[in-house]
Design a protein around this motif. Structure first.
Motif, PDB file in Angstrom:
ATOM      1  N   UNK A 266       9.565 -14.213  -4.875  1.00  0.00           N
ATOM      2  CA  UNK A 266       9.322 -12.840  -5.986  1.00  0.00           C
ATOM      3  C   UNK A 266       9.747 -13.086  -7.080  1.00  0.00           C
ATOM      4  N   UNK A 267      10.498 -14.398  -7.004  1.00  0.00           N
ATOM      5  CA  UNK A 267       9.961 -14.317  -8.599  1.00  0.00           C
ATOM      6  C   UNK A 267       9.148 -15.650  -9.365  1.00  0.00           C
ATOM      7  N   UNK A 268       8.858 -16.723  -7.895  1.00  0.00           N
ATOM      8  CA  UNK A 268       7.269 -16.959  -8.167  1.00  0.00           C
ATOM      9  C   UNK A 268       6.275 -16.154  -8.549  1.00  0.00           C
ATOM     10  N   UNK A 269       6.407 -15.355  -7.789  1.00  0.00           N
ATOM     11  CA  UNK A 269       5.464 -14.052  -8.233  1.00  0.00           C
ATOM     12  C   UNK A 269       4.806 -13.806  -9.167  1.00  0.00           C
TER      13      UNK A 269
ATOM     14  N   UNK B  80       0.748  -1.413  -0.003  1.00  0.00           N
ATOM     15  CA  UNK B  80       0.013  -0.125  -0.046  1.00  0.00           C
ATOM     16  C   UNK B  80       0.466   1.296   0.326  1.00  0.00           C
ATOM     17  N   UNK B  81       1.983   1.005   1.025  1.00  0.00           N
ATOM     18  CA  UNK B  81       2.891   2.646   0.977  1.00  0.00           C
ATOM     19  C   UNK B  81       3.404   2.736  -0.386  1.00  0.00           C
ATOM     20  N   UNK B  82       3.680   1.546  -1.392  1.00  0.00           N
ATOM     21  CA  UNK B  82       4.675   1.893  -2.495  1.00  0.00           C
ATOM     22  C   UNK B  82       3.826   1.949  -3.308  1.00  0.00           C
ATOM     23  N   UNK B  83       2.937   1.524  -3.598  1.00  0.00           N
ATOM     24  CA  UNK B  83       2.616   0.572  -5.047  1.00  0.00           C
ATOM     25  C   UNK B  83       3.044   0.083  -6.044  1.00  0.00           C
ATOM     26  N   UNK B  84       3.731  -1.066  -5.131  1.00  0.00           N
ATOM     27  CA  UNK B  84       4.224  -2.166  -5.895  1.00  0.00           C
ATOM     28  C   UNK B  84       3.414  -3.403  -6.210  1.00  0.00           C
ATOM     29  N   UNK B  85       3.895  -3.971  -7.137  1.00  0.00           N
ATOM     30  CA  UNK B  85       3.269  -4.903  -7.880  1.00  0.00           C
ATOM     31  C   UNK B  85       2.789  -6.222  -6.873  1.00  0.00           C
ATOM     32  N   UNK B  86       4.049  -6.330  -6.440  1.00  0.00           N
ATOM     33  CA  UNK B  86       5.081  -7.204  -5.185  1.00  0.00           C
ATOM     34  C   UNK B  86       4.974  -6.926  -4.216  1.00  0.00           C
TER      35      UNK B  86
END
Length: 183
Positions: A172-175, A106-112
Motif C-alpha cells: 500500500x505504501x509503495x502504491x 469497487x465496494x469502497x471507492x478507495x484509491x488503493x
C-alpha cells in the motif's frame, strides 16, 4: 508475478528504513499526505491489516472499508469473486486475490485496495499449496496484480499472518508513493 519470501520482505523493510511493527504509522501518514483512501479484503489475515491501520490515530481520514471474507460464499457475495475462480483455482490463488482487491475497491471507492488469501496453518497445507503460501491482491485505478508470498511452512500462524499484513502494508505504501514518485 512477483514472488517474495520472508527474507525478501525483511530486506525490503531494512532497505527502506521501516520497522516491520510500525509500518502502519508510515502508511497512514503517506496516505494522508497524498489524500488517498485504502480498503482491505482479508481472508487469512482475518482483519489484521485493517486493525493495524485503525490502531493509528487519525486513520479515519484514509480508511473507510475492510472486509473480512474468510468464507468463499462471502468472497463471492460481497466481493464479487467469480464462482469459477473459486471452484477451479481455489480460494488460495493469485486470481482470487486480484478479484478480492477489485471487489473491495469497487465496494469502497478507495484509491488503493489490498487483499490477502492464503494458508496460515498450522493445518490446511498441501504439497501444491503449503502452509505459509499467501497471495496478495492489489488494485488501483490503473492496475490490478498479485504478489505471491512464501512465508515458510515451519513458521507459526501468528508469524505468517503478521508477515502477510506487513507485506500488504508495504505494498500500500509503495502504491501511495507512485502518486508522486518519491517518498
Amino acid at each position: 508475478m512477483i514472488t517474495l519470501t520472508e527474507k525478501d520482505i525483511v530486506e525490503l523493510f531494512e532497505k527502506n528504513g521501516i520497522e516491520l511493527g510500525k509500518i502502519e504509522e508510515t502508511v497512514v501518514e503517506k496516505l494522508k499526505e497524498k489524500k488517498l483512501k485504502v480498503a482491505t479484503a482479508e481472508s487469512c489475515t482475518g482483519g489484521l491489516i485493517s486493525e493495524r491501520i485503525t490502531r493509528v490515530s487519525g486513520s479515519s481520514a484514509v480508511f473507510d472499508c475492510g472486509v473480512c471474507s474468510y468464507a468463499n460464499e462471502i468472497k463471492e457475495k460481497v466481493l464479487g469473486v467469480r464462482h469459477d475462480t473459486l471452484s477451479i483455482l481455489g480460494a488460495v490463488s493469485a486470481e482470487t486475490a486480484i478479484q478480492m482487491a477489485e471487489g473491495v475497491k469497487k465496494l469502497s471507492g478507495a484509491d488503493i485496495a489490498v487483499s490477502t488469501t492464503g494458508i496460515a496453518g498450522p493445518t490446511g497445507g498441501t504439497v501444491q499449496k503449503p502452509v505459509g503460501l499467501v497471495f496478495m491482491g492489489v488494485c488501483t485505478e490503473t492496475e490490478a496484480y498479485a504478489i505471491k508470498l512464501l512465508l515458510g511452512e515451519e513458521n507459526t500462524r501468528d508469524y505468517i499472518r503478521a508477515m502477510a499484513s506487513s507485506a500488504a502494508l508495504f505494498t500500500v505504501l509503495s502504491e501511495a508513493v507512485k502518486f508522486n514518485d518519491e517518498w
